[in-house]
Write an enzyme that holds these catalytic residues in place. Structure first.
Site, PDB file in Angstrom:
ATOM      1  N   LYS A   1       0.647  -1.435   0.332  1.00 30.59           N
ATOM      2  CA  LYS A   1       0.228  -0.035   0.115  1.00 30.59           C
ATOM      3  C   LYS A   1       0.785   1.511   0.049  1.00 30.59           C
ATOM      4  O   LYS A   1       0.427   2.450  -0.837  1.00 30.59           O
ATOM      5  CB  LYS A   1      -0.783   0.163   1.108  1.00 30.59           C
ATOM      6  CG  LYS A   1      -1.808   1.461   1.134  1.00 30.59           C
ATOM      7  CD  LYS A   1      -1.938   1.443   2.902  1.00 30.59           C
ATOM      8  CE  LYS A   1      -1.813   1.111   4.132  1.00 30.59           C
ATOM      9  NZ  LYS A   1      -1.260   2.777   4.373  1.00 30.59           N
ATOM     10  N   ASN A   2       1.539   1.451   0.685  1.00 28.51           N
ATOM     11  CA  ASN A   2       2.237   2.933   1.083  1.00 28.51           C
ATOM     12  C   ASN A   2       3.652   2.904  -0.112  1.00 28.51           C
ATOM     13  O   ASN A   2       4.050   3.581   0.024  1.00 28.51           O
ATOM     14  CB  ASN A   2       2.642   2.609   2.715  1.00 28.51           C
ATOM     15  CG  ASN A   2       2.670   2.535   3.203  1.00 28.51           C
ATOM     16  OD1 ASN A   2       0.967   3.159   3.060  1.00 28.51           O
ATOM     17  ND2 ASN A   2       2.805   2.596   4.555  1.00 28.51           N
TER      18      ASN A   2
ATOM     19  N   CYS B   1      -5.470  12.477  13.095  1.00 30.89           N
ATOM     20  CA  CYS B   1      -5.376  12.023  12.762  1.00 30.89           C
ATOM     21  C   CYS B   1      -5.378  10.343  14.358  1.00 30.89           C
ATOM     22  O   CYS B   1      -4.485  11.416  15.244  1.00 30.89           O
ATOM     23  CB  CYS B   1      -3.211  11.355  12.343  1.00 30.89           C
ATOM     24  SG  CYS B   1      -3.186   9.858  11.979  1.00 30.89           S
TER      25      CYS B   1
ATOM     26  N   ARG C   1       0.525  15.475  13.118  1.00 28.63           N
ATOM     27  CA  ARG C   1       0.999  14.008  12.166  1.00 28.63           C
ATOM     28  C   ARG C   1       1.482  15.972  11.272  1.00 28.63           C
ATOM     29  O   ARG C   1       0.588  15.573   9.954  1.00 28.63           O
ATOM     30  CB  ARG C   1       0.941  13.250  11.626  1.00 28.63           C
ATOM     31  CG  ARG C   1       0.434  12.083  11.939  1.00 28.63           C
ATOM     32  CD  ARG C   1      -0.056  10.458  11.336  1.00 28.63           C
ATOM     33  NE  ARG C   1       1.029  10.312  10.100  1.00 28.63           N
ATOM     34  CZ  ARG C   1       0.466   9.849  10.124  1.00 28.63           C
ATOM     35  NH1 ARG C   1      -0.826   9.203   9.889  1.00 28.63           N
ATOM     36  NH2 ARG C   1       1.439   9.050   8.155  1.00 28.63           N
TER      37      ARG C   1
ATOM     38  N   ASP D   1       4.877   0.049  12.620  1.00 29.25           N
ATOM     39  CA  ASP D   1       3.573   0.016  11.927  1.00 29.25           C
ATOM     40  C   ASP D   1       3.721  -1.181  12.063  1.00 29.25           C
ATOM     41  O   ASP D   1       2.766  -1.953  12.057  1.00 29.25           O
ATOM     42  CB  ASP D   1       3.411   0.169  10.141  1.00 29.25           C
ATOM     43  CG  ASP D   1       3.405   1.604   9.941  1.00 29.25           C
ATOM     44  OD1 ASP D   1       4.215   2.093   8.655  1.00 29.25           O
ATOM     45  OD2 ASP D   1       3.138   2.339  10.690  1.00 29.25           O
TER      46      ASP D   1
ATOM     47  N   ARG E   1      -8.377  -1.130   4.867  1.00 26.12           N
ATOM     48  CA  ARG E   1      -7.926   0.463   4.002  1.00 26.12           C
ATOM     49  C   ARG E   1      -6.140  -0.351   4.353  1.00 26.12           C
ATOM     50  O   ARG E   1      -5.626   0.192   3.202  1.00 26.12           O
ATOM     51  CB  ARG E   1      -7.271   1.835   5.601  1.00 26.12           C
ATOM     52  CG  ARG E   1      -8.825   2.245   5.629  1.00 26.12           C
ATOM     53  CD  ARG E   1      -8.496   3.650   6.431  1.00 26.12           C
ATOM     54  NE  ARG E   1      -7.130   4.320   5.322  1.00 26.12           N
ATOM     55  CZ  ARG E   1      -7.173   5.410   6.002  1.00 26.12           C
ATOM     56  NH1 ARG E   1      -7.527   6.315   6.959  1.00 26.12           N
ATOM     57  NH2 ARG E   1      -5.572   6.115   5.238  1.00 26.12           N
TER      58      ARG E   1
HETATM   59  C1  EPZ Z   1       4.380   6.352   6.195  1.00 29.93           C
HETATM   60  O1  EPZ Z   1       3.504   7.980   6.765  1.00 29.93           O
HETATM   61  C2  EPZ Z   1       3.626   5.572   5.921  1.00 29.93           C
HETATM   62  N1  EPZ Z   1       2.504   6.135   5.342  1.00 29.93           N
HETATM   63  C3  EPZ Z   1       2.614   5.434   7.607  1.00 29.93           C
HETATM   64  O2  EPZ Z   1       2.361   3.916   7.418  1.00 29.93           O
HETATM   65  C4  EPZ Z   1       4.316   4.907   8.319  1.00 29.93           C
HETATM   66  O3  EPZ Z   1       3.620   4.836   9.536  1.00 29.93           O
HETATM   67  C5  EPZ Z   1       4.939   6.323   8.236  1.00 29.93           C
HETATM   68  O4  EPZ Z   1       5.790   6.821   7.089  1.00 29.93           O
HETATM   69  C6  EPZ Z   1       6.795   6.754   9.606  1.00 29.93           C
HETATM   70  O5  EPZ Z   1       6.707   5.048   8.541  1.00 29.93           O
HETATM   71  C7  EPZ Z   1       2.885   5.813   4.268  1.00 29.93           C
HETATM   72  O6  EPZ Z   1       3.336   5.477   3.735  1.00 29.93           O
HETATM   73  C8  EPZ Z   1       1.699   6.231   3.190  1.00 29.93           C
HETATM   74  P1  EPZ Z   1       6.822  10.858   8.261  1.00 29.93           P
HETATM   75  P2  EPZ Z   1       4.562   9.406   7.058  1.00 29.93           P
HETATM   76  O7  EPZ Z   1       6.458  11.668   7.799  1.00 29.93           O
HETATM   77  O8  EPZ Z   1       5.434   9.703   5.879  1.00 29.93           O
HETATM   78  C9  EPZ Z   1       6.519  13.574  11.800  1.00 29.93           C
HETATM   79  C10 EPZ Z   1       0.355   2.883   8.162  1.00 29.93           C
HETATM   80  O9  EPZ Z   1      -0.074   2.024   9.033  1.00 29.93           O
HETATM   81  N2  EPZ Z   1       6.516  14.678  10.590  1.00 29.93           N
HETATM   82  O10 EPZ Z   1       7.823   9.483   8.162  1.00 29.93           O
HETATM   83  O11 EPZ Z   1       3.202  10.410   6.818  1.00 29.93           O
HETATM   84  C11 EPZ Z   1       5.381  12.971  11.738  1.00 29.93           C
HETATM   85  O12 EPZ Z   1       4.931  13.377  12.711  1.00 29.93           O
HETATM   86  C12 EPZ Z   1       0.879   4.522   8.113  1.00 29.93           C
HETATM   87  O13 EPZ Z   1      -0.081   2.092   6.702  1.00 29.93           O
HETATM   88  C13 EPZ Z   1       7.002  16.201  10.657  1.00 29.93           C
HETATM   89  O14 EPZ Z   1       6.960  16.467  12.308  1.00 29.93           O
HETATM   90  O15 EPZ Z   1       5.493   9.492   8.173  1.00 29.93           O
HETATM   91  C14 EPZ Z   1       6.357  11.919  13.228  1.00 29.93           C
HETATM   92  O16 EPZ Z   1       6.511  12.098  13.991  1.00 29.93           O
HETATM   93  C15 EPZ Z   1       0.411   4.378   9.415  1.00 29.93           C
HETATM   94  N3  EPZ Z   1       6.588  16.903   9.948  1.00 29.93           N
HETATM   95  C16 EPZ Z   1       7.488  11.539  12.256  1.00 29.93           C
HETATM   96  O17 EPZ Z   1       8.298  12.702  11.571  1.00 29.93           O
HETATM   97  C17 EPZ Z   1       6.169  16.637   8.662  1.00 29.93           C
HETATM   98  O18 EPZ Z   1       6.103  17.076   7.647  1.00 29.93           O
HETATM   99  C18 EPZ Z   1       7.537  10.803  10.624  1.00 29.93           C
HETATM  100  O19 EPZ Z   1       6.542  10.377  10.031  1.00 29.93           O
HETATM  101  C19 EPZ Z   1       6.417  15.235   8.864  1.00 29.93           C
HETATM  102  C20 EPZ Z   1       6.970  14.147   9.240  1.00 29.93           C
END
Ligand code: EPZ
Length: 422
Positions: free
Chosen positions: A22-23, A117, A122, A309, A401
């Protein structure tokens, strides 16, 4: 609203096949915007989030079709409405990854800010920071990111690290934007997740010039244009990890097909440390557990660390270990919606900030529980298969999902999962 009625305890014994990721699919589908014409993405799972992505691309002007064989064709010849509407984006946060491709191709984009969320706060500040570095002017208006780069994007050295390390979709957005920017872009502290490597491989097949894939330093030499692509996404490592826990928590034996163990080194290492056998074979692995579950300490981290995850699923497993385990959530510090629900199933969990002390119990007990987010719900399905009695899981749409018809994949291996429409 579907619910699951799951009867346990069961001991799984059989074969399950892992679907496409998915991701990886979501950003790769968004990447089709970069090149006018018909792209074909294969091995894409049938999931609610993929349907939302189809809806999103269609709303931009793309023609999206899905063949009987599951292949997705995206004709992005005309993208005449570069707007990610709130009504669609609120259904799926990953919609944000159309921002980079729209800016790169059209020098403007308007995309709704993703809302709240269940797994915690996030923000997308790092996405915006990276795109601003490439020369984009960005305003937030009425809940929308309004972005434009009238002179086009210009390559630059960008540090993309954040308070919790790298960002996966932030890296995807800036990487896709940089492929059509003038000159060289260097992304430092880029995410190294296999899904980003898959995206980079797809972009390269479209004609992009990218070095450093799989490392925290990506170097992109912008090109004038990209061409449509035919691309097959990687297997879903999180789905594979979930099935591994299914075998372990039910002290069963599962042959997990189409699974890349190289994407799951931290996970396999932990499973082996707690007494689970993981035997690699030609197309995946066989996971069995015959010994009592040993305790462990889990700290979630960006890849190649232990994936956030799979945190909930492993918490369910460790709740049956002989002794105390510790789970520290370092990526989404508030990602604990499953704790209260697992406690309803007689797990003994104590929260201290972003740490959960898991005191092992002899058995979990069935109870009516509530699904809250994708991975928390998967943990409830796993716990229910090991628990004494019939568990009712409400709001199953959360599971749909990210897991395609999970009951049809696990029941042939001995699970007793009944889907009912309420
Ligand atoms: C991806 O989300 C995945 N989603 C998530 O999977 C996964 O949990 C996550 O990466 C971490 O591995 C998809 O790929 C669609 P991040 P993403 O930006 O990219 C902070 C699932 O269950 N952050 O790597 O949105 C954020 O808050 C989903 O399939 C900022 O502070 O996650 C978090 O604490 C859930 N500012 C950390 O970084 C930003 O601009 C990592 O988030 C962006 C992120």
């Amino acid at each position: 609203m579907d619910v699951f009625e799951i009867t346990g305890p069961t001991s799984l014994d059989g074969t399950v096949r892992v679907n496409g990721s998915k991701n990886a699919s979501l950003p790769i589908m968004a990447a089709s915007i970069l090149a006018p014409g018909n792209s074909k993405i294969t091995n894409v799972p049938h999931l609610a989030d993929i349907s939302v992505c189809n809806e999103l691309l269609t709303s931009l002007g793309c023609k999206v079709t899905r063949g009987d064989n599951g292949d997705i064709s995206i004709d992005s010849s005309v993208v005449d409405n570069p707007v990610g509407e709130y009504e669609i984006v609120r259904k799926m946060r990953a919609s944000i990854c159309i921002l980079g491709p729209l800016l790169a191709r059209y020098r403007k984009a308007k995309v709704s800010m993703p809302g709240g969320c269940a797994i915690g706060y996030r923000p997308v500040d790092i996405h915006l920071r990276g795109l601003r570095e490439l020369g984009t002017q960005i305003e937030i208006e009425n809940g929308y990111i309004v972005a434009e780069a009238p002179k086009g994007l210009v390559g630059k050295e960008i540090f993309l690290g954040g308070p919790f390390g790298s960002t996966v979709l932030g890296t995807a957005n800036v990487l896709m934007a940089a492929t059509l920017a003038k000159g060289i872009t260097v992304i430092e502290s880029a995410a190294c997740e296999p899904e980003i490597t898959d995206l980079a491989n797809c972009l390269r097949k479209m004609g992009a010039k990218i070095k450093g894939t799989g490392s925290p330093r990506l170097v992109i030499k912008g090109v004038r244009q990209l061409k449509p692509v035919e691309y097959s996404v990687i297997p879903d490592r999180i789905e594979a990890g979930t099935f591994m826990v299914a075998a372990a928590i039910t002290s069963g034996k599962l042959h997990i097909e189409n699974c890349r163990l190289d994407d799951l080194m931290a996970v396999v290492d932990l499973l082996r440390n707690i007494g689970v056998t993981v035997e690699k074979n030609s197309d995946g692995c066989v996971v069995t557990r015959t010994e009592p579950i040993r305790t462990a300490q889990i700290t979630t981290q960006p890849y190649p660390g232990f994936p956030t995850d799979l945190q909930a699923q492993f918490m369910a497993l460790l709740s049956l270990a002989k002794g105390n385990s510790v789970v520290i959530e370092k990526v989404f510090p508030d990602r604990f919606m499953h704790v209260a629900e697992l406690s309803r199933m007689a797990a003994d969990l104590r929260k201290e900030g972003s740490t959960i002390i898991v005191s092992g119990v002899n058995e979990l007990k069935a109870a009516p529980v509530m699904a809250s987010d994708l991975r928390a719900s998967a943990a409830l399905v796993l716990a229910a298969m090991a628990a004494e009695g019939t568990t009712v899981i409400n709001r199953v749409y959360h599971i749909d999902r990210g897991y395609e018809r999970i009951e049809q994949r696990l029941n042939p291996a001995g699970a007793k999962i009944l889907r009912k429409s309420e």
